[in-house]
Design a protein around this motif. Structure first.
Motif, short mmCIF file in Angstrom:
data_model
loop_
_atom_site.label_atom_id
_atom_site.label_comp_id
_atom_site.label_asym_id
_atom_site.label_seq_id
_atom_site.Cartn_x
_atom_site.Cartn_y
_atom_site.Cartn_z
N ARG A 13 0.79 -1.24 0.00
CA ARG A 13 0.00 0.00 0.00
C ARG A 13 0.82 1.29 0.00
N TRP A 14 2.10 1.20 0.20
CA TRP A 14 2.91 2.42 0.28
C TRP A 14 3.06 3.02 -1.12
N GLU A 15 2.70 4.28 -1.26
CA GLU A 15 2.67 4.96 -2.56
C GLU A 15 4.00 4.85 -3.33
N PRO A 16 5.16 5.09 -2.72
CA PRO A 16 6.40 4.94 -3.49
C PRO A 16 6.59 3.54 -4.06
N PHE A 17 6.16 2.52 -3.34
CA PHE A 17 6.29 1.15 -3.87
C PHE A 17 5.32 0.93 -5.03
N GLU A 18 4.16 1.57 -4.96
CA GLU A 18 3.23 1.50 -6.08
C GLU A 18 3.84 2.16 -7.31
N GLN A 19 4.53 3.27 -7.12
CA GLN A 19 5.22 3.95 -8.23
C GLN A 19 6.32 3.06 -8.81
N ILE A 20 7.05 2.39 -7.95
CA ILE A 20 8.12 1.50 -8.42
C ILE A 20 7.53 0.38 -9.26
N ARG A 21 6.46 -0.23 -8.79
CA ARG A 21 5.80 -1.30 -9.56
C ARG A 21 5.33 -0.78 -10.91
N SER A 22 4.79 0.42 -10.91
CA SER A 22 4.31 1.03 -12.15
C SER A 22 5.46 1.30 -13.12
N THR A 23 6.59 1.75 -12.59
CA THR A 23 7.74 2.08 -13.43
C THR A 23 8.48 0.86 -13.93
N PHE A 24 8.75 -0.10 -13.03
CA PHE A 24 9.59 -1.24 -13.37
C PHE A 24 8.81 -2.53 -13.64
N GLY A 25 7.54 -2.57 -13.30
CA GLY A 25 6.75 -3.77 -13.52
C GLY A 25 6.83 -4.78 -12.38
N PHE A 26 7.59 -4.48 -11.35
CA PHE A 26 7.74 -5.33 -10.18
C PHE A 26 8.34 -4.49 -9.06
N LEU A 27 8.34 -5.03 -7.86
CA LEU A 27 8.95 -4.34 -6.72
C LEU A 27 10.28 -5.02 -6.41
N PRO A 28 11.39 -4.40 -6.78
CA PRO A 28 12.70 -5.02 -6.57
C PRO A 28 13.03 -5.24 -5.09
N ASN A 29 13.65 -6.37 -4.81
CA ASN A 29 14.13 -6.67 -3.45
C ASN A 29 15.07 -5.58 -2.95
N PHE A 30 15.75 -4.92 -3.86
CA PHE A 30 16.66 -3.81 -3.53
C PHE A 30 15.94 -2.77 -2.66
N PHE A 31 14.72 -2.42 -3.02
CA PHE A 31 13.96 -1.44 -2.25
C PHE A 31 13.30 -2.06 -1.03
N LYS A 32 12.80 -3.28 -1.16
CA LYS A 32 12.17 -3.95 -0.02
C LYS A 32 13.16 -4.06 1.15
N ALA A 33 14.43 -4.23 0.84
CA ALA A 33 15.45 -4.42 1.88
C ALA A 33 15.80 -3.14 2.62
N GLN A 34 15.28 -2.00 2.18
CA GLN A 34 15.64 -0.72 2.78
C GLN A 34 14.50 -0.07 3.56
N THR A 35 13.48 -0.83 3.91
CA THR A 35 12.28 -0.23 4.51
C THR A 35 12.47 0.32 5.91
N LEU A 36 13.63 0.08 6.53
CA LEU A 36 13.89 0.74 7.81
C LEU A 36 14.00 2.25 7.65
N ARG A 37 14.33 2.70 6.43
CA ARG A 37 14.47 4.14 6.16
C ARG A 37 13.69 4.52 4.91
N PRO A 38 12.36 4.61 5.01
CA PRO A 38 11.54 4.97 3.85
C PRO A 38 11.93 6.31 3.24
N ASP A 39 12.41 7.23 4.08
CA ASP A 39 12.81 8.54 3.57
C ASP A 39 13.98 8.41 2.59
#
Length: 187
Positions: A13-39
């Motif tokens: 549900r996080w908007e930036p992750f929705e944008q990533i899915r829209s841009t790349f077609g999937f949510l890369p583990n690269f970003f999932k692994a950084q959720t301690l610092r959403p900023d």
């Protein structure tokens, strides 16, 4: 999937992750692994989006190829695997992305693209050895200063992404492809 724990971000549900899915077609583990610092994810998206995704001086194909050759030189299985798939998802026509990553000089890319990728590799591996002659050489192939700047930024983004993925222990989102021999590629 990563060496550190995840943060409280709702991946669905996080908007930036929705944008990533829209841009790349999937949510890369690269970003999932950084959720301690959403900023920091948002800051990265601004840089990556503004440099790699947004139309600029270089074609998206050229940007992806710069990212690929640098990631391959840095032995980043995660980034090479992800961006080979992104090249396919984007429908970028040309040599197989694995071939570009492995040895772009042995592909049918135009000489000016090979020159750009050779410059990117030199900057990636020996940044202190890059000088005005290297930049002037790119100009002889018709590259503008804006295109050269984007190339330099893409090398930096690739190095950043490679370092982050190594440090986090990020596993590839897709099965890595193996190059078996001349003309044979296996996924």
């Amino acid at each position: 999937m990563t060496y550190i724990s995840k943060g409280p971000v709702d991946e669905d549900r996080w908007e930036p992750f929705e944008q990533i899915r829209s841009t790349f077609g999937f949510l890369p583990n690269f970003f999932k692994a950084q959720t301690l610092r959403p900023d920091l994810i948002e800051a990265q998206l601004a840089l990556i989006g503004g440099t790699m995704v947004k139309e600029g001086a270089l074609a998206r194909r050229q940007k992806e190829y710069v990212f690929l050759v640098c990631s391959a030189a840095n032995l980043s299985t995660y980034c090479v695997t992800a961006h080979c798939e992104i090249v396919r998802m984007l429908g970028i026509h040309g040599p197989e992305p694995e071939r570009v990553a492995l040895d772009h000089n042995r592909t049918n890319l135009p000489p000016e693209d090979k020159a750009l990728l050779n410059f990117a590799l030199k900057l990636n591996k020996n940044a202190r050895q890059v000088d005005a002659d290297d930049v002037d050489a790119l100009r002889t192939y018709g590259y503008s200063d804006a295109q050269i700047l984007e190339t330099i930024l893409m090398v930096g983004i690739a190095q950043f992404a490679n370092t982050v993925s190594f440090g986090l222990g990020t596993v590839p989102d897709f099965e890595p492809t193996t190059i078996l021999g001349e003309g044979a590629v296996r996924g």
